[in-house]
Design an enzyme around this catalytic site. Structure first.
Site, PDB file in Angstrom:
ATOM      1  N   GLU A  28      10.602 -20.219  20.591  1.00  0.00           N
ATOM      2  CA  GLU A  28      10.127 -21.034  21.708  1.00  0.00           C
ATOM      3  C   GLU A  28       9.649 -22.505  21.131  1.00  0.00           C
ATOM      4  O   GLU A  28       9.094 -22.356  20.195  1.00  0.00           O
ATOM      5  CB  GLU A  28       9.083 -20.195  22.553  1.00  0.00           C
ATOM      6  N   HIS A  73       8.050 -26.022  27.780  1.00  0.00           N
ATOM      7  CA  HIS A  73       8.368 -24.989  26.719  1.00  0.00           C
ATOM      8  C   HIS A  73       9.836 -24.096  27.143  1.00  0.00           C
ATOM      9  O   HIS A  73      10.250 -24.382  28.205  1.00  0.00           O
ATOM     10  CB  HIS A  73       7.125 -23.744  26.765  1.00  0.00           C
ATOM     11  N   HIS A  75      12.581 -20.968  27.017  1.00  0.00           N
ATOM     12  CA  HIS A  75      12.965 -19.818  27.108  1.00  0.00           C
ATOM     13  C   HIS A  75      14.343 -19.519  26.552  1.00  0.00           C
ATOM     14  O   HIS A  75      15.216 -19.379  27.258  1.00  0.00           O
ATOM     15  CB  HIS A  75      12.838 -19.171  28.749  1.00  0.00           C
ATOM     16  N   ASP A  86       2.843 -17.554  31.412  1.00  0.00           N
ATOM     17  CA  ASP A  86       3.026 -18.883  31.904  1.00  0.00           C
ATOM     18  C   ASP A  86       2.294 -19.605  32.925  1.00  0.00           C
ATOM     19  O   ASP A  86       1.747 -20.851  32.778  1.00  0.00           O
ATOM     20  CB  ASP A  86       4.571 -19.311  32.135  1.00  0.00           C
TER      21      ASP A  86
END
Length: 138
Positions: A28, A73, A75, A86
């Site tokens: 990630e 971020h 995934h 999250d």
């Protein structure tokens, strides 16, 4: 804390996010979003940020005394919905949160508010000011 409305994200900033996420896969990628003139133009990557295949850990205590608009971020699984962790993180870091996934193109991202609800975030074609920083290096 009063949250400022953001007009959108700069196209070049989104391109950076997508490329950084693609380069980080299968780990990630994570960073924080900064705003200039009501537009997301910067991605701040904090020291000590750790990435794995399952998550990224951003050490908020490393954040300098500045405001952030939200977070970004990836995934790598391709699931663009925020998880419960999250959403917990979102509530601590602003009101604009981008999640990107494969194939890391202009259609493989989504933006959410601090509660984890999907929100619109226009991509804006803006010109960045040349601050002359590169000139100082030579």
């Amino acid at each position: 804390m009063r949250r400022k409305k953001v007009l959108g994200i700069a196209k070049d900033t989104l391109k950076f996010i997508l490329e950084a996420s693609r380069s980080s896969a299968p780990l990630e990628f994570a960073g924080l979003l900064q705003v200039d003139d009501d537009i997301i133009t910067e991605v701040l990557i904090l020291p000590g940020t750790e990435s794995s295949r399952m998550n990224a850990l951003v050490r908020l205590y490393m954040l300098p005394n500045m405001q952030v608009a939200g977070s970004v971020h990836s995934h790598p699984s391709g699931v663009l919905r925020p998880s419960e962790p999250d959403i917990l993180f979102f509530s601590r870091t602003g009101d604009y949160h981008i999640i990107v996934g494969p194939p890391f193109d202009e259609r493989s991202w989504a933006c959410y508010n601090a509660a984890g609800e999907r929100r619109d975030l226009p991509v804006l074609d803006v010109q960045f000011d040349d601050d002359g920083f590169e000139d100082d290096l030579y």
